[in-house]
Design an enzyme around this catalytic site. Structure first.
Site, PDB file in Angstrom:
ATOM      1  N   ASP A 154       0.744  -1.653  -0.029  1.00 21.73           N
ATOM      2  CA  ASP A 154       0.184   0.132  -0.360  1.00 21.73           C
ATOM      3  C   ASP A 154       0.656   1.529  -0.129  1.00 21.73           C
ATOM      4  OD1 ASP A 154       1.192  -0.298   2.354  1.00 21.73           O
ATOM      5  OD2 ASP A 154      -0.762  -0.677   3.598  1.00 21.73           O
ATOM      6  N   GLU A 170       0.153  -8.953  -1.317  1.00 17.35           N
ATOM      7  CA  GLU A 170      -0.609  -8.412  -0.065  1.00 17.35           C
ATOM      8  C   GLU A 170      -2.494  -7.774  -0.415  1.00 17.35           C
ATOM      9  OE1 GLU A 170       1.138  -5.094   3.112  1.00 17.35           O
ATOM     10  OE2 GLU A 170       1.289  -6.917   4.571  1.00 17.35           O
ATOM     11  N   GLU A 179      -1.795   5.191   3.574  1.00 15.52           N
ATOM     12  CA  GLU A 179      -2.553   3.558   3.256  1.00 15.52           C
ATOM     13  C   GLU A 179      -3.489   2.990   2.149  1.00 15.52           C
ATOM     14  OE1 GLU A 179      -0.662   5.135   4.853  1.00 15.52           O
ATOM     15  OE2 GLU A 179       1.383   5.082   5.045  1.00 15.52           O
ATOM     16  N   HIS A 229       6.095   5.029  12.877  1.00 16.18           N
ATOM     17  CA  HIS A 229       6.620   6.218  11.528  1.00 16.18           C
ATOM     18  C   HIS A 229       5.132   6.203  11.174  1.00 16.18           C
ATOM     19  CE1 HIS A 229       5.308   2.732   8.271  1.00 16.18           C
ATOM     20  NE2 HIS A 229       5.435   2.418   9.244  1.00 16.18           N
ATOM     21  N   ARG A 277       2.285   8.645   9.224  1.00 16.72           N
ATOM     22  CA  ARG A 277       2.266   9.597   8.678  1.00 16.72           C
ATOM     23  C   ARG A 277       0.822  10.563   8.902  1.00 16.72           C
ATOM     24  NH1 ARG A 277       4.313  11.854   3.334  1.00 16.72           N
ATOM     25  NH2 ARG A 277       5.563  10.755   2.959  1.00 16.72           N
ATOM     26  N   HIS A 305      12.985   5.105  12.857  1.00 16.27           N
ATOM     27  CA  HIS A 305      12.680   5.614  10.838  1.00 16.27           C
ATOM     28  C   HIS A 305      13.372   6.620  10.654  1.00 16.27           C
ATOM     29  CE1 HIS A 305      10.663   5.831   7.108  1.00 16.27           C
ATOM     30  NE2 HIS A 305      10.052   5.029   7.950  1.00 16.27           N
TER      31      HIS A 305
HETATM   32  C1  UD1 Z   1       6.689   4.842   3.735  1.00 14.13           C
HETATM   33  C2  UD1 Z   1       5.466   4.392   2.827  1.00 14.13           C
HETATM   34  C3  UD1 Z   1       5.017   3.884   4.102  1.00 14.13           C
HETATM   35  C4  UD1 Z   1       5.481   2.462   4.794  1.00 14.13           C
HETATM   36  C5  UD1 Z   1       6.443   2.995   4.749  1.00 14.13           C
HETATM   37  C6  UD1 Z   1       7.478   2.263   5.771  1.00 14.13           C
HETATM   38  C7  UD1 Z   1       4.048   5.957   1.226  1.00 14.13           C
HETATM   39  C8  UD1 Z   1       2.831   7.231   1.064  1.00 14.13           C
HETATM   40  N1  UD1 Z   1       4.720   5.437   2.938  1.00 14.13           N
HETATM   41  O1  UD1 Z   1       6.420   5.708   4.193  1.00 14.13           O
HETATM   42  O2  UD1 Z   1       3.632   3.147   3.688  1.00 14.13           O
HETATM   43  O3  UD1 Z   1       5.140   1.822   5.509  1.00 14.13           O
HETATM   44  O4  UD1 Z   1       7.131   3.652   3.820  1.00 14.13           O
HETATM   45  O5  UD1 Z   1       8.827   2.029   6.142  1.00 14.13           O
HETATM   46  O6  UD1 Z   1       4.653   5.302   0.260  1.00 14.13           O
HETATM   47  N2  UD1 Z   1      14.544   8.560   4.431  1.00 14.13           N
HETATM   48  C9  UD1 Z   1      15.644   8.045   4.358  1.00 14.13           C
HETATM   49  N3  UD1 Z   1      15.776   7.176   4.314  1.00 14.13           N
HETATM   50  C10 UD1 Z   1      15.396   5.960   3.720  1.00 14.13           C
HETATM   51  C11 UD1 Z   1      13.947   6.173   3.667  1.00 14.13           C
HETATM   52  C12 UD1 Z   1      13.916   7.191   4.090  1.00 14.13           C
HETATM   53  O7  UD1 Z   1      15.994   9.813   3.965  1.00 14.13           O
HETATM   54  O8  UD1 Z   1      15.938   5.111   2.895  1.00 14.13           O
HETATM   55  C13 UD1 Z   1      13.520   9.343   4.828  1.00 14.13           C
HETATM   56  C14 UD1 Z   1      13.286  10.222   3.069  1.00 14.13           C
HETATM   57  O9  UD1 Z   1      13.624  11.972   4.280  1.00 14.13           O
HETATM   58  C15 UD1 Z   1      12.140  10.940   2.922  1.00 14.13           C
HETATM   59  C16 UD1 Z   1      11.275  10.999   4.086  1.00 14.13           C
HETATM   60  O10 UD1 Z   1      11.893   9.673   4.894  1.00 14.13           O
HETATM   61  O11 UD1 Z   1      12.178  11.915   1.837  1.00 14.13           O
HETATM   62  C17 UD1 Z   1       9.782   9.568   4.186  1.00 14.13           C
HETATM   63  O12 UD1 Z   1      10.157   8.198   2.715  1.00 14.13           O
HETATM   64  P1  UD1 Z   1       9.037   8.290   2.362  1.00 14.13           P
HETATM   65  O13 UD1 Z   1       8.217   7.118   1.494  1.00 14.13           O
HETATM   66  O14 UD1 Z   1       7.694   8.727   2.395  1.00 14.13           O
HETATM   67  O15 UD1 Z   1       7.308   7.670   3.604  1.00 14.13           O
HETATM   68  P2  UD1 Z   1       7.597   7.102   4.877  1.00 14.13           P
HETATM   69  O16 UD1 Z   1       7.263   7.820   5.850  1.00 14.13           O
HETATM   70  O17 UD1 Z   1       8.787   6.144   4.794  1.00 14.13           O
HETATM   71  N1  UDP Z   2      12.445  -3.628  10.340  1.00  8.11           N
HETATM   72  C1  UDP Z   2      13.747  -3.792  10.547  1.00  8.11           C
HETATM   73  N2  UDP Z   2      15.016  -2.668  10.834  1.00  8.11           N
HETATM   74  C2  UDP Z   2      13.949  -1.430  11.414  1.00  8.11           C
HETATM   75  C3  UDP Z   2      12.276  -1.941  11.608  1.00  8.11           C
HETATM   76  C4  UDP Z   2      11.842  -2.834  11.265  1.00  8.11           C
HETATM   77  O1  UDP Z   2      14.474  -4.825   9.118  1.00  8.11           O
HETATM   78  O2  UDP Z   2      14.731  -1.193  12.767  1.00  8.11           O
HETATM   79  C5  UDP Z   2      11.583  -4.402   9.807  1.00  8.11           C
HETATM   80  C6  UDP Z   2      10.591  -5.373  10.611  1.00  8.11           C
HETATM   81  O3  UDP Z   2      11.171  -6.198  10.522  1.00  8.11           O
HETATM   82  C7  UDP Z   2       9.395  -4.798   9.363  1.00  8.11           C
HETATM   83  C8  UDP Z   2       9.788  -3.884   8.838  1.00  8.11           C
HETATM   84  O4  UDP Z   2      10.384  -3.515   8.752  1.00  8.11           O
HETATM   85  O5  UDP Z   2       9.957  -6.004   8.243  1.00  8.11           O
HETATM   86  C9  UDP Z   2       8.692  -3.620   8.603  1.00  8.11           C
HETATM   87  O6  UDP Z   2       8.785  -1.841   8.367  1.00  8.11           O
HETATM   88  P1  UDP Z   2       8.357  -0.327   8.664  1.00  8.11           P
HETATM   89  O7  UDP Z   2       7.321  -0.428  10.118  1.00  8.11           O
HETATM   90  O8  UDP Z   2       9.138   0.873   7.818  1.00  8.11           O
HETATM   91  O9  UDP Z   2       6.711  -0.382   7.413  1.00  8.11           O
HETATM   92  P2  UDP Z   2       5.319  -1.289   7.590  1.00  8.11           P
HETATM   93  O10 UDP Z   2       5.375  -2.995   7.877  1.00  8.11           O
HETATM   94  O11 UDP Z   2       4.449  -0.413   8.415  1.00  8.11           O
HETATM   95  O12 UDP Z   2       4.838  -0.739   6.091  1.00  8.11           O
END
Ligand code: UD1
Ligand code: UDP
Length: 399
Positions: free
Chosen positions: A97, A119, A133, A214, A216, A246
């Site tokens: 999602d 999923e 999501e 994490h 939003r 995160h």
């Molecule tokens: C995203 C997904 C959410 C998912 C989550 C898992 C969307 C809208 N949201 O949210 O559904 O549950 O990922 O973690 O798709 N960033 C870094 N390095 C990384 C990753 C993220 O710096 O490797 C920072 C960046 O500033 C980036 C911000 O995190 O712009 C947000 O990342 P984004 O993927 O937009 O949102 P998440 O909160 O991670």
């Molecule tokens: N996870 C990880 N390292 C971390 C935190 C989470 O590898 O420090 C793994 C966790 O085991 C799970 C996935 O990341 O498989 C969950 O990711 P996240 O919580 O970012 O996203 P969501 O599942 O809510 O989309």
């Protein structure tokens, strides 16, 4: 002719959940597997690709610092269209999602390429929670012709919407990934020891609370309340808290400001998957708003408190291994202390029932994609789901 499949994913959890499936696709002679990562998560994604030895044919590198949803979506659509035109796949697979899944599915639909949704069918019924999501997964399900539902209740959600895609119940691929990781940890003592040495110094005499967060919809007040709850809990001196934070700046900012340098609170960078699985194995209680962790921790027999008001994963609620605690300070503190103070309840709460999978979801999905026979995942409908189909015990995978 092998079926040409482009798998599109871009975030850490998508990569963890797609990795076992991609490995099976790559091993199947009836499939030509092409991996396209969007790079929505730059560093957290790379860790998972390296771990599973997945080499993407395409990396769109769309991530920007503190990206907006519309900016991200526009970069995704533009980049993905070029890949689809160049690759001419028979099918696209997306997962879950995220913005990447939604854009991947719609971009394929616009090019009249069939979409398989891994999923499929998770729902809260509330478009604003989780946001965005709940919208993303609905959009993906509308345009998919193959809907790989992890459980019977996700299948029921899809059937209630009268969608045009075929629904197949497979179990969740996260349990495939977790099983692979637990087996590796079980068999590799030096790896286990190396990870334990990297984890913060954990006092075995105190219960360990593992925290992730994490979402939003919790940015702002929600995270302030969560941090206040964690500070209050740490002050009791009854537990230790480990919180891999995160990388989203809207999470890191408030969490580091509120919790850095508090005794009994260990903040870490996001952990690599083996380290995180090891930490889950060692935790007494898991406090999270993560989707994947809600599925994994019950499989490890851990009590899970979910910092949300609704969940799209009702199976563990029904099985009694997950409890919703919202994002209010007092309700989080109360729920954690109840478990900290009562070891018996902690053990009863963690009944080691895992409704999410049996470790064979990827096999079923590949069989369905290549026209081979398979049996659907035998998940029952809710309420009252109680079958211990697959239980990972303290790191040991057992059927
Ligand atoms: C995203 C997904 C959410 C998912 C989550 C898992 C969307 C809208 N949201 O949210 O559904 O549950 O990922 O973690 O798709 N960033 C870094 N390095 C990384 C990753 C993220 O710096 O490797 C920072 C960046 O500033 C980036 C911000 O995190 O712009 C947000 O990342 P984004 O993927 O937009 O949102 P998440 O909160 O991670
Ligand atoms: N996870 C990880 N390292 C971390 C935190 C989470 O590898 O420090 C793994 C966790 O085991 C799970 C996935 O990341 O498989 C969950 O990711 P996240 O919580 O970012 O996203 P969501 O599942 O809510 O989309």
């Amino acid at each position: 002719m092998p079926v040409r499949i482009v798998s599109i994913f871009g975030t850490r959890p998508e990569a963890i959940k797609m990795a076992p499936l991609v490995k099976r696709l790559e091993a199947d002679p009836d499939v030509q597997s092409v991996v396209c990562v969007t790079g929505q998560h730059r560093s957290m994604l790379k860790q998972v690709l390296d771990l599973f030895g997945i080499v993407p044919a395409h990396d769109l590198e769309v991530m920007t610092a503190n990206q907006s949803l519309n900016g991200l979506a526009s970069r995704l659509f533009a980049g993905l269209d070029d890949i689809l035109v160049a690759e001419q796949p028979d099918r696209v697979l997306v997962h879950g999602d995220t913005a990447t899944s939604m854009a991947g599915a719609l971009a394929a639909f616009h090019r009249r390429i069939p979409v398989g949704h891994v999923e499929a069918g998770l729902r809260t019924g509330n478009l604003m929670e989780p946001w965005p999501e709940e919208m993303n997964r609905r959009v993906v399900d509308v345009v998919s012709d193959l809907l790989f539902a992890p459980t019977a209740s996700s299948k029921a959600n899809l059937l209630a919407e009268a969608l045009s895609g075929q629904v197949i119940v497979t179990g969740n691929t996260v349990i495939d990934a977790l099983r692979l990781m637990c087996t590796r940890l079980d068999q590799d003592a030096p790896l286990r020891e190396a990870i334990d040495a990297r984890l913060p110094a954990i006092d075995p005499s105190l219960p360990l609370l593992l925290v992730t967060g994490h979402r939003r919809e919790s940015f702002g007040d929600g995270f302030d309340h969560i941090c206040a709850a964690l500070a209050t809990l740490a002050q009791t001196g009854k537990l230790q808290i480990v919180y891999p934070v995160h990388m989203n700046p809207n999470v890191r900012g408030p969490v580091l400001a509120a919790l850095d340098n508090i005794p009994n609170v260990f903040l870490t960078a996001p952990l690599e998957y083996p380290d995180f699985v090891r930490l889950m194995q060692r935790a007494s209680i898991v406090l999270t708003d993560s989707g994947g962790v809600q599925e994994e921790a019950p499989a490890l027999g851990k009590p899970v408190l979910v910092m949300r008001d609704v969940t799209e994963r009702p199976e563990a609620l029904a099985a009694g291994t997950v409890r919703l605690v919202g994002t209010e300070r007092d309700s989080i503190v109360r729920a954690v202390l109840e478990l900290v103070d009562n070891e018996q309840e902690r053990r009863a709460f963690a009944r080691r029932v895992n409704p999410y999978g049996d470790g064979h979801a990827s096999e079923r999905i590949v069989a369905a994609l290549t026209g081979k026979p398979f049996e659907a995942f035998p998940s029952d409908t809710l309420p009252g789901y109680r079958h211990p189909l697959f239980v990972l015990q303290g790191g040991t995978a057992s059927m």
